[in-house]
Scaffold this active site. Structure first.
Site, mmCIF file in Angstrom:
data_model
loop_
_atom_site.group_PDB
_atom_site.id
_atom_site.type_symbol
_atom_site.label_atom_id
_atom_site.label_comp_id
_atom_site.label_asym_id
_atom_site.label_seq_id
_atom_site.Cartn_x
_atom_site.Cartn_y
_atom_site.Cartn_z
ATOM 1 N N ALA A 35 0.704 -1.096 -0.103
ATOM 2 C CA ALA A 35 0.026 -0.125 0.012
ATOM 3 C C ALA A 35 0.815 1.273 0.023
ATOM 4 O O ALA A 35 2.122 1.209 0.080
ATOM 5 C CB ALA A 35 -0.950 0.063 1.373
ATOM 6 N N LYS A 36 0.359 2.307 -0.356
ATOM 7 C CA LYS A 36 0.755 3.634 -0.235
ATOM 8 C C LYS A 36 0.034 4.673 0.494
ATOM 9 O O LYS A 36 -1.418 4.332 0.289
ATOM 10 C CB LYS A 36 1.370 3.999 -1.336
ATOM 11 C CG LYS A 36 0.301 4.352 -2.542
ATOM 12 C CD LYS A 36 0.780 5.253 -3.689
ATOM 13 C CE LYS A 36 1.864 4.177 -4.465
ATOM 14 N NZ LYS A 36 2.347 4.712 -5.757
ATOM 15 N N ASP A 146 -5.681 -3.208 20.932
ATOM 16 C CA ASP A 146 -4.209 -2.874 20.912
ATOM 17 C C ASP A 146 -4.271 -1.387 21.330
ATOM 18 O O ASP A 146 -3.655 -0.556 20.516
ATOM 19 C CB ASP A 146 -3.646 -2.957 19.476
ATOM 20 C CG ASP A 146 -2.169 -2.907 19.413
ATOM 21 O OD1 ASP A 146 -1.757 -3.260 20.570
ATOM 22 O OD2 ASP A 146 -1.734 -2.566 18.274
ATOM 23 N N LYS A 148 -2.994 1.746 23.098
ATOM 24 C CA LYS A 148 -1.672 2.226 23.736
ATOM 25 C C LYS A 148 -1.443 3.742 23.075
ATOM 26 O O LYS A 148 -2.216 4.100 22.122
ATOM 27 C CB LYS A 148 -0.457 1.367 23.176
ATOM 28 C CG LYS A 148 -0.514 1.234 21.634
ATOM 29 C CD LYS A 148 0.694 0.231 21.348
ATOM 30 C CE LYS A 148 0.957 -0.042 19.831
ATOM 31 N NZ LYS A 148 1.695 -0.924 19.395
ATOM 32 N N ASN A 151 -1.391 4.770 19.671
ATOM 33 C CA ASN A 151 -2.778 4.704 18.632
ATOM 34 C C ASN A 151 -3.656 5.666 19.131
ATOM 35 O O ASN A 151 -4.805 5.724 18.742
ATOM 36 C CB ASN A 151 -3.303 3.232 18.788
ATOM 37 C CG ASN A 151 -2.430 1.954 18.193
ATOM 38 O OD1 ASN A 151 -1.501 2.516 17.201
ATOM 39 N ND2 ASN A 151 -2.693 1.015 18.335
ATOM 40 N N ASP A 164 -6.104 3.178 14.494
ATOM 41 C CA ASP A 164 -5.544 1.958 14.334
ATOM 42 C C ASP A 164 -6.201 0.749 14.957
ATOM 43 O O ASP A 164 -5.826 0.130 15.913
ATOM 44 C CB ASP A 164 -3.926 1.749 14.739
ATOM 45 C CG ASP A 164 -3.320 0.860 14.231
ATOM 46 O OD1 ASP A 164 -3.573 -0.284 13.549
ATOM 47 O OD2 ASP A 164 -2.044 0.778 14.451
ATOM 48 N N THR A 186 -0.007 -5.629 22.334
ATOM 49 C CA THR A 186 1.456 -5.366 22.850
ATOM 50 C C THR A 186 1.471 -5.552 24.078
ATOM 51 O O THR A 186 0.911 -5.414 25.059
ATOM 52 C CB THR A 186 1.642 -3.678 22.573
ATOM 53 O OG1 THR A 186 1.282 -3.322 21.206
ATOM 54 C CG2 THR A 186 3.185 -3.150 22.798
#
Length: 372
Positions: A35-36, A146, A148, A151, A164, A186
């Site tokens: 991806a970009k 996730d 943290k 994010n 995210d 994490t």
């Protein structure tokens, strides 16, 4: 892997410009194998956005269709002032375009890294916004898994935005026992029952992560930190941590109730919202809850020309106006638009709160193999 850095060049001047649907694409901000990310502008509203462009062939080749559909579904379900917004998803014959809110304030992580720690009132303000967003996600059947500081983004007004959702779980992933069973996250922020690998309540696990975040905001360091992974897990299982002396007594009591290693006795979000420390100055945001359809998620892989999401990428000659603030670098722009978990596609060097020698953004702990 390569990336471009924003600066004085590449954002304007005469020459050709590329249009996708109603969006005029600017320069490439970052590139990966699949991806970009491009800066873009809605030509109708003049609003700046970030567009992630995925190559369909690579998505199919690496069997990522299920993951991409789930992530897009998650982002469509969440419409909240404290969550990064996904405006729409489009597709051409060869590409998928994910249009995301452009957030300019950077990561909360960077704020902690530069300040060391936040004052209690400021930490509470961000924590209130975090809990408000997480509570809403749970009400829509979405568990982040996730959470943290890396994010958590901030807009120009200092409003927190959760981003995210690459490891998020949807209701259909809950098994017959009512629990989730894929262990991911994490290490520093993961709840003990998630590591235990016997099934866990996504809402309670998210709240544990929120408790770790609150501790980090106020302390400037992690509550659980060991060089050895198993030693770290032992501390997490026992909730072996100590609050620093500058925490108020009410903050200490609340954090200990959140970081309760027993999920059945851990405080719930409903109870947390009624907590006196939490309620100080709390003003829930007002917003409209729109009904969201997921019918078009499958259509991004539909080759039919009848698909309303099928677009054509075309080049036009002419003047291109300024396409991005010149003060932000490419990776800052990437970080502000992380609606999907494309962390494996991009690299970002940064200070790390992680106890490991690996970058905490790139160090993704997956206890067992399987799609989250």
């Amino acid at each position: 892997m390569s990336s471009s850095r924003s600066g004085g060049g590449g954002g304007g001047g005469s020459g050709s410009k590329t249009r996708v649907g109603r969006y005029e694409l600017g320069r490439t901000l970052g590139e990966g194998n699949f991806a970009k990310v491009k800066f873009a502008r809605n030509v109708e509203t003049k609003e700046n956005v970030a567009i992630k462009i995925l190559d369909k062939e690579n998505v199919l080749k690496h069997k990522m269709i299920g993951q991409i559909k789930r992530e897009i579904s998650t982002m469509k379900l969440i419409r909240h002032p404290n969550v990064v917004r996904m405006y729409e998803v489009m597709a051409s014959k060869t590409k998928i375009y994910i249009v995301l809110q452009f957030v300019t304030g950077g990561e909360l992580f960077d704020k902690i890294a530069s300040k060391g720690r936040l004052k209690e009132d400021e930490a509470r303000k961000y924590f209130q916004q975090l809990i408000c967003a997480v509570d809403y996600c749970h009400s829509r059947g979405v568990y982040h898994r996730d959470l943290k500081p890396e994010n958590l983004l901030m807009d120009a007004n200092g409003i927190l935005k959760v981003s995210d959702f690459g490891l998020s779980a949807l209701p259909q992933q809950v098994r017959e026992d009512g629990l989730l069973h894929t262990t991911c996250g994490t290490p520093n922020y993961v709840a003990p029952e998630v590591i235990n690998n016997k099934g866990y309540d996504g809402a309670k696990a998210d709240l544990w992560s929120c408790g770790v975040i609150l501790f980090v905001l106020m302390a400037g360091y992690l509550p659980f930190e060991e060089a050895n992974l198993m030693a770290l897990y032992k501390k997490i299982f026992k909730a072996d941590f100590t609050c620093p002396p500058w925490f108020s007594s009410s903050a200490k009591k609340l954090i200990k109730r959140i970081l309760d290693p027993n999920p059945s006795t851990r405080i719930t979000i409903a109870e947390l919202i009624e907590n006196e420390w939490f309620k100080k100055g709390y003003k829930p945001p007002a917003f409209e809850q729109a009904n969201v359809s997921l019918d078009d998620v499958n259509s991004i892989f539909n080759e039919s020309v009848d698909s309303r999401n099928l677009v054509v990428e075309r080049r036009e000659e002419g003047f291109i106006g300024p396409m991005a603030p010149v003060t932000m670098n490419a990776f800052e722009l990437i970080s502000t638009s992380q609606g999907l978990n494309l962390s494996s596609l991009f690299e970002k060097q940064m200070l790390s709160l992680s106890f490991t020698t690996m970058n905490s953004r790139d160090f993704l702990f997956i206890w067992k193999i399987g799609a989250c």
